[in-house]
Design an enzyme around this catalytic site. Structure first.
Site, PDB file in Angstrom:
ATOM      1  N   ASN A 210       0.847  -1.199   0.000  1.00  0.00           N
ATOM      2  CA  ASN A 210       0.000   0.000   0.000  1.00  0.00           C
ATOM      3  C   ASN A 210       0.880   1.245   0.000  1.00  0.00           C
ATOM      4  OD1 ASN A 210       0.543   0.823   2.844  1.00  0.00           O
ATOM      5  ND2 ASN A 210      -0.349  -1.206   3.231  1.00  0.00           N
ATOM      6  N   LYS A 289       9.167 -17.395 -10.221  1.00  0.00           N
ATOM      7  CA  LYS A 289       8.229 -16.418 -10.766  1.00  0.00           C
ATOM      8  C   LYS A 289       7.032 -17.135 -11.424  1.00  0.00           C
ATOM      9  CE  LYS A 289       8.078 -12.647 -14.054  1.00  0.00           C
ATOM     10  NZ  LYS A 289       8.735 -12.049 -15.190  1.00  0.00           N
ATOM     11  N   PRO A 307      -2.112 -11.835  10.634  1.00  0.00           N
ATOM     12  CA  PRO A 307      -2.380 -11.645  12.066  1.00  0.00           C
ATOM     13  C   PRO A 307      -2.549 -10.163  12.359  1.00  0.00           C
ATOM     14  CG  PRO A 307      -0.053 -12.135  11.675  1.00  0.00           C
ATOM     15  CD  PRO A 307      -0.759 -12.315  10.363  1.00  0.00           C
ATOM     16  N   ASP A 308      -3.385  -9.848  13.351  1.00  0.00           N
ATOM     17  CA  ASP A 308      -3.532  -8.450  13.777  1.00  0.00           C
ATOM     18  C   ASP A 308      -2.446  -8.174  14.815  1.00  0.00           C
ATOM     19  OD1 ASP A 308      -4.304  -6.039  15.111  1.00  0.00           O
ATOM     20  OD2 ASP A 308      -6.281  -6.265  14.188  1.00  0.00           O
ATOM     21  N   VAL A 310      -1.332  -5.317  16.434  1.00  0.00           N
ATOM     22  CA  VAL A 310      -1.608  -4.512  17.631  1.00  0.00           C
ATOM     23  C   VAL A 310      -2.512  -5.273  18.605  1.00  0.00           C
ATOM     24  CG1 VAL A 310      -3.585  -3.143  16.772  1.00  0.00           C
ATOM     25  CG2 VAL A 310      -2.002  -2.127  18.400  1.00  0.00           C
TER      26      VAL A 310
HETATM   27  O1  C5P Z   1      -8.381  -2.835  11.716  1.00  0.00           O
HETATM   28  P1  C5P Z   1      -7.575  -1.723  11.144  1.00  0.00           P
HETATM   29  O2  C5P Z   1      -6.574  -2.159  10.098  1.00  0.00           O
HETATM   30  O3  C5P Z   1      -8.351  -0.540  10.698  1.00  0.00           O
HETATM   31  O4  C5P Z   1      -6.736  -1.208  12.407  1.00  0.00           O
HETATM   32  C1  C5P Z   1      -5.708  -0.268  12.305  1.00  0.00           C
HETATM   33  C2  C5P Z   1      -4.784  -0.394  13.458  1.00  0.00           C
HETATM   34  O5  C5P Z   1      -4.428  -1.748  13.690  1.00  0.00           O
HETATM   35  C3  C5P Z   1      -3.461   0.311  13.220  1.00  0.00           C
HETATM   36  O6  C5P Z   1      -2.959   0.710  14.448  1.00  0.00           O
HETATM   37  C4  C5P Z   1      -2.612  -0.778  12.595  1.00  0.00           C
HETATM   38  O7  C5P Z   1      -1.221  -0.527  12.752  1.00  0.00           O
HETATM   39  C5  C5P Z   1      -3.048  -1.976  13.386  1.00  0.00           C
HETATM   40  N1  C5P Z   1      -3.002  -3.254  12.636  1.00  0.00           N
HETATM   41  C6  C5P Z   1      -2.112  -4.214  13.014  1.00  0.00           C
HETATM   42  N2  C5P Z   1      -2.071  -5.421  12.348  1.00  0.00           N
HETATM   43  C7  C5P Z   1      -2.929  -5.670  11.357  1.00  0.00           C
HETATM   44  C8  C5P Z   1      -3.856  -4.695  10.957  1.00  0.00           C
HETATM   45  C9  C5P Z   1      -3.868  -3.494  11.615  1.00  0.00           C
HETATM   46  O8  C5P Z   1      -1.318  -3.980  13.944  1.00  0.00           O
HETATM   47  N3  C5P Z   1      -2.882  -6.839  10.735  1.00  0.00           N
END
Ligand code: C5P
Length: 404
Positions: A210, A289, A307-308, A310
């Site tokens: 992005n 490739k 994975p999220d 935060v």
């Molecule tokens: O859910 P969303 O992407 O809108 O949340 C944004 C927040 O979550 C930001 O602080 C971003 O750095 C964090 N984030 C993360 N890991 C992810 C997606 C988002 O730490 N996979």
């Protein structure tokens, strides 16, 4: 709390009997957490040896301007940039005169000319020399230039006189040095910040990513450092220089970023997630490739959720004070509040990315900072200014939590 943690102080020592107190001063500054380097004039070395100050500061002592070996180790311009403060103690009448008149005839005067950091002098001299009109005129010039003056004190002098001209005691000087850094709101705290985009490999040459520039995260790293914190920046691929005195760990993918965040978040007080982490990654990323395989004109990529980061950090025990960012296009505050509880955050910084004047690559931002029972709007300002305000709010909330 260490009032000078993370601060770099150059102690300039000039020729005077009070030079013996410089040794004590270096200890007191180090007690407060400062990294100290001593610079001695030739006259200072008649009173106290460089070896003493080297042993106490734990750093080489700088004595000459025209020494190729010393310049190769750390040149005078580099040393001038290194310092957050130059404190000249004792400052003799001769040194004050040379400083007032912009001389550059030894290492210490040259450093003062080259420095962009604050300079403070702690005068020490006989009371008659102190009161002389030449000395007073020189000091008035220094004051006009914004150079701080610590002391002198009044009392009995080494020469037998009584009056103004004694150097202040080491503890007083160390306290006054710490007072010059009013923004010590995060002193002694460890801060980990994620920044920039992540790249998710499709194959060895292609990726999904992005437009995140990383500017907000880097500005926060600088603001936290300036507030006295020890900062680690975990950055995706960006074109930004690493801020001075910030530890940077480069990562590529969301999974790398998560691993680095988990490694770094142990014993961290504050975790700030500014990274624009890719929500999905290709399920398979072959070593070779990918070739066009048929003429259907269509290619299908299967994506799996990343994975999220935060939210993972916010589940750790003990949990650092965790700050997230939320870029929204509508109903900004509502969505941000939902995100606070869903991700178990202590604070979230929400911005409206539907606005044309702020965004991923802009140098400016306007945000609303929210925490479980409050919020504050930060109007359009540079990302550096916004970062300082966010750091101030974090420090306030953190102290509030500690107190109750
Ligand atoms: O859910 P969303 O992407 O809108 O949340 C944004 C927040 O979550 C930001 O602080 C971003 O750095 C964090 N984030 C993360 N890991 C992810 C997606 C988002 O730490 N996979």
């Amino acid at each position: 709390m260490l009032r000078l943690a993370n601060r770099r102080i150059i102690v300039g020592v000039t020729g005077g009997i009070a030079a013996y107190k410089s040794a004590e001063l270096i200890r007191r500054l180090k007690d407060q957490g400062a990294d100290v380097r001593a610079v001695m004039t030739a006259a200072a070395q008649e009173f106290i040896t460089p070896l003493t100050l080297q042993a106490l500061s734990g750093n080489p002592v700088h004595t000459t301007l025209l020494d190729t070996e010393a310049e190769a180790a750390m040149g005078h311009i580099e040393l001038a940039r290194w310092g957050d403060l130059i404190l000249i103690a004792p400052a003799s009448a001769d040194f004050i005169a040379r400083l007032a008149h912009g001389h550059g005839n030894d290492l210490l005067t040259t450093l003062c000319l080259a420095a962009r950091c604050p300079i403070a002098v702690a005068p020490a001299m006989n009371q008659a020399m102190w009161a002389s009109s030449a000395n007073q005129a020189n000091l008035a010039q220094l004051k006009d230039r914004g150079i701080h003056q610590f002391g002198p004190a009044e009392g009995s002098q080494a020469c037998g006189d009584v009056g103004l001209g004694r150097m202040l005691e080491a503890t007083q000087l160390a306290d006054m040095a710490a007072d010059l850094f009013p923004s010590n709101i995060l002193t002694g705290r460890r801060v980990v910040i994620t920044a920039g985009p992540t790249r998710e490999a499709i194959d060895p040459v292609r990726f999904i990513s992005n437009h995140s520039s990383g500017k907000m995260g880097f500005a926060l790293a600088e603001a936290a450092r300036d507030a006295g914190a020890q900062v680690t920046l975990i950055s995706g691929p960006v074109h930004l220089a690493t801020p001075e005195r910030v530890r940077r760990i480069d990562v590529i993918s969301a999974q790398d970023m998560l691993q680095a965040a988990l490694d770094q978040s142990i014993q961290t007080d504050i975790f700030i997630a500014t990274a624009a982490v890719a929500d999905f990654r290709p399920q398979n990323s072959p070593d070779q490739k990918i070739k066009k395989q048929d003429n259907s004109g269509v290619m299908t990529l299967t994506l799996v959720e990343n994975p999220d980061i935060v939210a993972t950090i916010a589940r750790q025990q003990p949990k650092p004070f965790t700050v997230g960012f939320a870029a929204e296009t509508r109903d900004v505050v509502n969505y941000a509040r939902q995100k606070i509880s869903r991700k178990n955050l202590d604070m979230i910084v929400a911005n409206d990315v539907s606005r044309g004047d702020i965004g991923f690559n802009s140098d400016e931002n306007a945000v609303t900072v929210l925490w479980p029972n409050g919020e504050q709007v930060l109007d359009l300002a540079s990302k550096h200014q916004i970062a300082r305000s966010i750091v101030a709010l974090i420090a306030q909330r953190l102290t509030g939590q500690a107190g109750g």
